[in-house]
Design a protein around this motif. Structure first.
Motif, PDB file in Angstrom:
ATOM      1  N   ALA A  57       0.834  -1.203   0.000  1.00 19.77           N
ATOM      2  CA  ALA A  57       0.000   0.000   0.000  1.00 19.77           C
ATOM      3  C   ALA A  57       0.869   1.253   0.000  1.00 19.77           C
ATOM      4  N   LYS A  58       1.966   1.199   0.713  1.00 16.72           N
ATOM      5  CA  LYS A  58       2.856   2.362   0.776  1.00 16.72           C
ATOM      6  C   LYS A  58       3.458   2.660  -0.599  1.00 16.72           C
ATOM      7  N   ARG A  59       3.849   1.599  -1.308  1.00 11.53           N
ATOM      8  CA  ARG A  59       4.430   1.789  -2.645  1.00 11.53           C
ATOM      9  C   ARG A  59       3.438   2.514  -3.563  1.00 11.53           C
ATOM     10  N   ALA A  60       2.179   2.082  -3.519  1.00 11.36           N
ATOM     11  CA  ALA A  60       1.156   2.688  -4.389  1.00 11.36           C
ATOM     12  C   ALA A  60       0.898   4.135  -3.975  1.00 11.36           C
ATOM     13  N   ARG A  61       0.824   4.353  -2.679  1.00  6.47           N
ATOM     14  CA  ARG A  61       0.480   5.681  -2.155  1.00  6.47           C
ATOM     15  C   ARG A  61       1.571   6.698  -2.466  1.00  6.47           C
ATOM     16  N   LYS A  62       2.811   6.259  -2.339  1.00 10.60           N
ATOM     17  CA  LYS A  62       3.926   7.191  -2.516  1.00 10.60           C
ATOM     18  C   LYS A  62       4.266   7.398  -3.986  1.00 10.60           C
ATOM     19  N   GLY A  63       4.040   6.366  -4.791  1.00 11.28           N
ATOM     20  CA  GLY A  63       4.415   6.468  -6.191  1.00 11.28           C
ATOM     21  C   GLY A  63       5.870   6.132  -6.463  1.00 11.28           C
ATOM     22  N   CYS A  64       6.488   5.433  -5.543  1.00  7.18           N
ATOM     23  CA  CYS A  64       7.890   5.046  -5.764  1.00  7.18           C
ATOM     24  C   CYS A  64       7.932   3.722  -6.536  1.00  7.18           C
ATOM     25  N   ASP A  65       9.114   3.347  -7.008  1.00  7.88           N
ATOM     26  CA  ASP A  65       9.237   2.136  -7.819  1.00  7.88           C
ATOM     27  C   ASP A  65       9.360   0.884  -6.954  1.00  7.88           C
ATOM     28  N   TRP A  66      10.193   0.970  -5.961  1.00  4.47           N
ATOM     29  CA  TRP A  66      10.389  -0.178  -5.075  1.00  4.47           C
ATOM     30  C   TRP A  66      10.197   0.253  -3.626  1.00  4.47           C
ATOM     31  N   ILE A  67       9.768  -0.696  -2.830  1.00  2.00           N
ATOM     32  CA  ILE A  67       9.794  -0.521  -1.370  1.00  2.00           C
ATOM     33  C   ILE A  67      10.602  -1.681  -0.788  1.00  2.00           C
ATOM     34  N   VAL A  68      11.565  -1.357   0.019  1.00  2.00           N
ATOM     35  CA  VAL A  68      12.276  -2.377   0.786  1.00  2.00           C
ATOM     36  C   VAL A  68      11.619  -2.404   2.165  1.00  2.00           C
ATOM     37  N   ALA A  69      10.887  -3.487   2.424  1.00  2.00           N
ATOM     38  CA  ALA A  69      10.103  -3.549   3.661  1.00  2.00           C
ATOM     39  C   ALA A  69      10.807  -4.442   4.670  1.00  2.00           C
ATOM     40  N   ASN A  70      10.809  -4.031   5.909  1.00  2.00           N
ATOM     41  CA  ASN A  70      11.286  -4.965   6.921  1.00  2.00           C
ATOM     42  C   ASN A  70      10.458  -4.907   8.186  1.00  2.00           C
ATOM     43  N   ASP A  71      10.507  -6.011   8.878  1.00  2.00           N
ATOM     44  CA  ASP A  71       9.752  -6.174  10.112  1.00  2.00           C
ATOM     45  C   ASP A  71      10.662  -5.747  11.254  1.00  2.00           C
ATOM     46  N   VAL A  72      10.315  -4.641  11.888  1.00  2.00           N
ATOM     47  CA  VAL A  72      11.176  -4.119  12.953  1.00  2.00           C
ATOM     48  C   VAL A  72      10.589  -4.411  14.332  1.00  2.00           C
ATOM     49  N   SER A  73       9.735  -5.408  14.427  1.00  2.00           N
ATOM     50  CA  SER A  73       9.229  -5.791  15.748  1.00  2.00           C
ATOM     51  C   SER A  73      10.411  -6.056  16.667  1.00  2.00           C
ATOM     52  N   PRO A  74      10.293  -5.632  17.931  1.00  2.00           N
ATOM     53  CA  PRO A  74      11.420  -5.773  18.857  1.00  2.00           C
ATOM     54  C   PRO A  74      11.998  -7.191  18.896  1.00  2.00           C
ATOM     55  N   ASP A  75      11.140  -8.220  18.769  1.00  2.00           N
ATOM     56  CA  ASP A  75      11.637  -9.591  18.924  1.00  2.00           C
ATOM     57  C   ASP A  75      12.439 -10.080  17.716  1.00  2.00           C
ATOM     58  N   THR A  76      12.473  -9.319  16.608  1.00  2.00           N
ATOM     59  CA  THR A  76      13.274  -9.760  15.468  1.00  2.00           C
ATOM     60  C   THR A  76      14.754  -9.434  15.680  1.00  2.00           C
ATOM     61  N   GLY A  77      15.046  -8.455  16.545  1.00  2.00           N
ATOM     62  CA  GLY A  77      16.441  -8.044  16.784  1.00  2.00           C
ATOM     63  C   GLY A  77      17.060  -7.320  15.596  1.00  2.00           C
ATOM     64  N   ILE A  78      16.228  -6.918  14.622  1.00  2.00           N
ATOM     65  CA  ILE A  78      16.751  -6.274  13.415  1.00  2.00           C
ATOM     66  C   ILE A  78      17.157  -4.837  13.698  1.00  2.00           C
ATOM     67  N   MET A  79      16.287  -4.151  14.444  1.00  2.00           N
ATOM     68  CA  MET A  79      16.558  -2.753  14.773  1.00  2.00           C
ATOM     69  C   MET A  79      17.823  -2.675  15.623  1.00  2.00           C
ATOM     70  N   GLY A  80      18.833  -1.994  15.097  1.00  2.00           N
ATOM     71  CA  GLY A  80      20.083  -1.858  15.837  1.00  2.00           C
ATOM     72  C   GLY A  80      21.004  -3.054  15.666  1.00  2.00           C
TER      73      GLY A  80
END
Lengths: 230, 230
Positions: free
Chosen positions: A167-190
């Motif tokens: 939905a974000k890709r369509a709304r913004k009009g960009c070509d690609w979206i790199v999406a990631n799950d930043v839920s605390p339990d994934t440990g991705i953030m930081g």
């Protein structure tokens, strides 16, 4: 890193002659001289992307908020604090062949920003009024003239990642979206790893969990392919 | 630093046998999983104070928020994020002979904290409701039993520094206030120097501008004198 920067400056790569804009890090939106609102963003993924693009020969403009990770060498570093400063720096850095918006820009700033420290008063709580920050990704995606050939946005989500990012890709009009799950339990953030889904005109493509450096290199190669095909 | 830590552990100093609690750094108060409110604080002054006290032989408990400056070796490091976590860590670290509250604790937290990322909606701005955070300095200063013999608070002010800090000392019930002017044009916030005024029962004593390390050493020696006299 300095050696890599020199090497890439001396060697032709698939992105030689291309100007690529990368934003990275959080923005800090002041409440008063001592307090601010921030997004959690170490700047690690944006920095890795700038490095990967530089190593393929690109001329990189790197607009960065106050990140934990130091900015890479061999790129044009433009440090900013707030979303509005980032927008101004992006506009100044354009035109570019590609723009990658990896920064975690604050959606809102404090409208009632105080020039002196807000004092604590018993029983009285501050009221913060917000204003919407400029939408840098949408602005560049929807440029009628001089739009980069490829505009890549990022989506940090905590739930329903693919639906939100599509939905974000369509709304913004960009070509690609790199999406990631930043839920605390994934440990991705930081952390040093990332698990991303690339949303493009071809749908959603889930990448396996890998190092942020590898995500960056894979993305950089996809950018090479995209520019070669068009 | 490790050598200094070993030396101080092996050598008797004027603070040998004293347990000193030092808080340092900012606190981060979450708005949602990706956004937070913070105070600008590098943790440099609090860290320097912990080092100076350690070097005089003190047994230091160092309760620190997410600071830019790494925590020193040779002290008991207790990392925290929020003001409430800091309060709990302080209570657990007590009793202490001296408590130095150098942390820049957020006065407020977001009462309406969201478990998932607040989505941006066109024309709709978030409403943040605040709750008052615990007043850690006042709480310890006003303990009826087991109060540290010396309680030192900090005041980061942008205007009318001495008046505000003197009022703060009376209001909190602490023994000393180390006040400094953190106006952006002083360059103190995030810098290596500090210009402080020590507010005590003897009034206000302005110290010349000096390195944060020197401020820490001078403060540590004043603590030695204070404990010797009582």
């Amino acid at each position: 890193d300095i050696i890599a920067a020199i090497r890439s400056a001396l060697t032709d790569g698939p992105l030689t002659g291309k100007h690529i804009l990368v934003t990275s890090g959080p923005t800090h939106e002041p409440i008063d001289p001592v307090r601010y609102i921030a997004n959690r963003s170490s700047g690690a993924q944006g920095t890795a992307i700038a490095v990967a693009l530089r190593d393929l020969g690109a001329d990189v403009s790197f607009v960065t908020g106050p990140a934990d990770v130091p900015a890479p060498s061999g790129v044009r570093v433009i440090p900013v604090q707030t979303a509005r400063e980032m927008q101004a720096a992006v506009e100044k850095a354009l035109p570019a062949d590609v723009a990658v918006f990896a920064a975690a820009v604050a959606d809102w700033r404090v409208a009632s920003q105080s020039g002196s420290k807000i004092k604590k008063q018993q029983g009285k709580l501050p009221v913060l009024e917000f204003s919407e920050n400029p939408d840098i990704l949408a602005g560049v995606s929807q440029m009628s003239e001089g739009r980069p050939r490829l505009v890549v946005g990022f989506a940090a989500e905590t739930d329903d990642v693919i639906a939100h990012a599509t939905a974000k890709r369509a709304r913004k009009g960009c070509d690609w979206i790199v999406a990631n799950d930043v839920s605390p339990d994934t440990g991705i953030m930081g952390g040093t790893e990332n698990a991303v889904t690339l949303i493009s005109e071809r749908g959603a493509e889930e990448w396996p969990r890998m190092g942020k450096d590898e995500v960056a290199q894979q993305l950089a190669h996809r950018i090479v392919d995209y520019l070669a095909k068009k």
